[in-house]
Motif scaffolding. Structure first.
Motif, short mmCIF file in Angstrom:
data_model
loop_
_atom_site.label_atom_id
_atom_site.label_comp_id
_atom_site.label_asym_id
_atom_site.label_seq_id
_atom_site.Cartn_x
_atom_site.Cartn_y
_atom_site.Cartn_z
N ILE A 157 0.83 -1.21 0.00
CA ILE A 157 0.00 0.00 0.00
C ILE A 157 0.87 1.26 0.00
N GLN A 158 1.84 1.28 0.88
CA GLN A 158 2.70 2.46 1.03
C GLN A 158 3.45 2.77 -0.25
N GLU A 159 4.08 1.78 -0.84
CA GLU A 159 4.88 2.03 -2.05
C GLU A 159 4.02 2.60 -3.17
N HIS A 160 2.85 2.00 -3.37
CA HIS A 160 2.00 2.45 -4.48
C HIS A 160 1.55 3.90 -4.28
N CYS A 161 1.14 4.23 -3.06
CA CYS A 161 0.62 5.58 -2.80
C CYS A 161 1.73 6.62 -2.78
N GLU A 162 2.83 6.31 -2.10
CA GLU A 162 3.92 7.29 -2.01
C GLU A 162 4.60 7.49 -3.36
N ASN A 163 4.68 6.44 -4.15
CA ASN A 163 5.26 6.57 -5.49
C ASN A 163 4.41 7.46 -6.40
N ASN A 164 3.12 7.60 -6.04
CA ASN A 164 2.23 8.49 -6.78
C ASN A 164 2.11 9.87 -6.14
N GLY A 165 2.93 10.11 -5.09
CA GLY A 165 3.01 11.44 -4.50
C GLY A 165 2.04 11.73 -3.37
N TYR A 166 1.43 10.67 -2.80
CA TYR A 166 0.44 10.87 -1.75
C TYR A 166 0.99 10.49 -0.38
N GLY A 167 0.27 10.94 0.66
CA GLY A 167 0.66 10.65 2.04
C GLY A 167 -0.12 9.46 2.59
N ILE A 168 0.54 8.68 3.44
CA ILE A 168 -0.09 7.54 4.11
C ILE A 168 -0.24 7.88 5.59
N MET A 213 -4.01 13.66 -0.07
CA MET A 213 -3.49 14.30 -1.28
C MET A 213 -2.22 15.08 -0.98
N GLY A 214 -2.13 15.63 0.23
CA GLY A 214 -0.93 16.37 0.62
C GLY A 214 -0.06 15.56 1.55
N ASN A 215 0.43 16.19 2.61
CA ASN A 215 1.26 15.44 3.55
C ASN A 215 0.37 14.59 4.47
N ARG A 216 1.01 13.72 5.25
CA ARG A 216 0.26 12.73 6.01
C ARG A 216 -0.15 13.22 7.40
N LEU A 217 0.13 14.47 7.74
CA LEU A 217 -0.16 14.97 9.08
C LEU A 217 -1.65 15.17 9.29
N ILE A 218 -2.12 14.89 10.51
CA ILE A 218 -3.55 14.90 10.78
C ILE A 218 -3.88 15.73 12.02
N TRP A 219 -5.15 16.10 12.13
CA TRP A 219 -5.71 16.73 13.34
C TRP A 219 -6.83 15.84 13.86
N LEU A 220 -6.92 15.69 15.18
CA LEU A 220 -8.11 15.12 15.82
C LEU A 220 -8.95 16.28 16.30
N MET A 221 -10.21 16.34 15.86
CA MET A 221 -11.09 17.45 16.20
C MET A 221 -11.58 17.37 17.65
#
Length: 266
Positions: A157-168, A213-221
């Motif tokens: 999963i990681q290789e496919h998504c990161e190779n396409n420029g997305y964050g996991i 779509m951007g970086n993998r950083l998240i917020w918990l609301m």
């Protein structure tokens, strides 16, 4: 770590629960359009699940803070990655995407699946995110065979998504599933090949890439459920319930009902 291998009879009950999730997502697909609120979708799902002899698995499910989830489905729009709570204020608009995560309990066993839907006309950039995430789900499932390791699923999963420029997303994972919605083991969407727990025939897991779509950083609301991307960019989430087998994993849930309605969007 207590990992419970399932019997064929148990897997069959999980298949029934999981297929009902797929039918519920298919029913929701008929109603996903601009102007609809996420609370309307929740009511449709709740009624459909109960009419088919099951219970919504998410309603009342506690988070790590001990607070029960108030709804029957998670409705995560645009930059909400997971666990969006349905309400009457969130109105779907043309160009949105909405991830609907749904679980059922049928005859004591759980099914779990998620699909990210397009609302009206969605940009080609976002469609590419959805396609990459969905493709990564199936690549992960290809690695979910007896004798391989949890790291093989995450790595695919990681290789496919990161190779396409997305964050996991790292903080949230897939999971074991059975009588309980969340069982051991955790199933990360990243990792190294040949590392982690060895997979065995009869293990049942939910594989669910959560991709940004951007970086993998998240917020918990502040509601302690809703998880958003920190940069405000869209996310996608697809999930299947899977039985680990020798040679080839068995997908217990289905997107067939959704795809009849969605068609070939990307």
């Amino acid at each position: 770590m207590n990992v419970f291998l399932k019997t064929e009879d148990e897997i069959e009950l999980m298949r029934q629960a999981s297929l009902l999730v797929g039918k519920t997502l298919g029913e929701l697909a008929k109603h996903i359009k601009p102007g609809v609120t996420t609370l309307q979708l929740d009511k449709i799902a709740d009624e459909f699940i109960r009419d088919n002899g099951a219970k919504p698995a998410f309603k009342g499910f506690p988070n790590p803070f001990g607070e029960p989830f108030p709804s029957s489905i998670c409705t995560s729009v645009n930059d909400v990655i997971v666990h969006g709570i349905p309400d009457n204020k969130t109105v779907l608009r043309d160009g949105d995407v909405i991830s609907i995560d749904c679980g059922t309990v049928f005859d004591g066993y759980c099914g779990d699946s998620c699909y990210t839907f397009c609302v009206g006309e969605v940009s080609s950039e976002i469609k590419r995110l959805l396609k990459t995430t969905k493709d990564s789900l199936y690549l992960g499932i290809e690695a979910a065979v007896a004798g391989k390791h949890l790291g093989d699923i995450g790595n695919a999963i990681q290789e496919h998504c990161e190779n396409n420029g997305y964050g996991i997303v790292r903080e949230l994972t897939g999971h074991g599933i059975g009588r309980d919605m969340h069982e051991e083991p955790q199933v990360p969407n990243y990792g190294n090949r040949n590392e982690g727990l060895m997979l065995k025939n009869g293990m049942c897991i939910a594989v669910e890439p959560m991709v940004t779509m951007g970086n993998r950083l998240i917020w918990l609301m502040p509601d302690k459920w809703t998880v958003r991307t920190r940069d405000g960019k869209p996310a996608a989430h697809f999930e299947h319930t899977v039985a680990v087998r020798r040679g080839k994993a068995e997908i217990l849930s289905s997107f067939e009902e959704v795809e009849k309605i969605e068609g070939n969007l990307y």
